[in-house]
Design a protein around this motif. Structure first.
Motif, PDB file in Angstrom:
ATOM      1  N   CYS A  41       0.855  -1.194   0.000  1.00 25.37           N
ATOM      2  CA  CYS A  41       0.000   0.000   0.000  1.00 25.37           C
ATOM      3  C   CYS A  41       0.888   1.241   0.000  1.00 25.37           C
ATOM      4  N   PRO A  42       0.298   2.412  -0.259  1.00 20.78           N
ATOM      5  CA  PRO A  42       1.094   3.633  -0.210  1.00 20.78           C
ATOM      6  C   PRO A  42       1.631   3.883   1.201  1.00 20.78           C
ATOM      7  N   ARG A  43       2.687   4.642   1.289  1.00 19.68           N
ATOM      8  CA  ARG A  43       3.283   4.979   2.586  1.00 19.68           C
ATOM      9  C   ARG A  43       2.265   5.756   3.419  1.00 19.68           C
ATOM     10  N   THR A  44       2.164   5.391   4.678  1.00 21.08           N
ATOM     11  CA  THR A  44       1.213   6.045   5.580  1.00 21.08           C
ATOM     12  C   THR A  44       1.952   6.828   6.651  1.00 21.08           C
ATOM     13  N   VAL A  54      -2.454   9.526   4.381  1.00 16.32           N
ATOM     14  CA  VAL A  54      -1.647   9.214   3.203  1.00 16.32           C
ATOM     15  C   VAL A  54      -1.487  10.499   2.408  1.00 16.32           C
ATOM     16  N   ASP A  58       1.826  10.362  -2.641  1.00  9.45           N
ATOM     17  CA  ASP A  58       2.082   8.929  -2.453  1.00  9.45           C
ATOM     18  C   ASP A  58       0.944   8.089  -3.031  1.00  9.45           C
ATOM     19  N   LEU A  59      -0.289   8.542  -2.841  1.00 10.96           N
ATOM     20  CA  LEU A  59      -1.441   7.819  -3.384  1.00 10.96           C
ATOM     21  C   LEU A  59      -1.426   7.864  -4.906  1.00 10.96           C
ATOM     22  N   PHE A  62       1.215   5.512  -6.157  1.00 10.11           N
ATOM     23  CA  PHE A  62       0.751   4.135  -5.964  1.00 10.11           C
ATOM     24  C   PHE A  62      -0.227   3.746  -7.077  1.00 10.11           C
TER      25      PHE A  62
END
Length: 69
Positions: A41-44, A54, A58-59, A62
């Protein structure tokens, strides 16, 4: 003050709440955590209150990677 002196700033890279991210991805919270445990998943970012966010960039990255795959 001239218009060149008043430069417009780019919007900040928005931190999206997890509910917005889930809606954009079209997945459930259970799927999100399964993807997260697998590193898919994208970095949180965790806020001091424990909520996850998020970054928009980053989203978007992704989603672009998902389209290529």
């Amino acid at each position: 003050m001239s218009t060149s002196a008043r430069k417009r700033r780019q919007p900040a890279d928005e931190l999206l709440p997890l509910t917005v991210v889930l809606e954009e991805l079209g997945i459930t919270r259970a799927s999100w955590y399964r993807w997260r445990n697998r590193g898919q998943c994208p970095r949180t970012h965790r806020l001091p209150n424990g909520h996850l966010r998020v970054r928009r960039s980053d989203l978007d990255a992704f989603l672009a990677d998902m389209e290529v795959s």
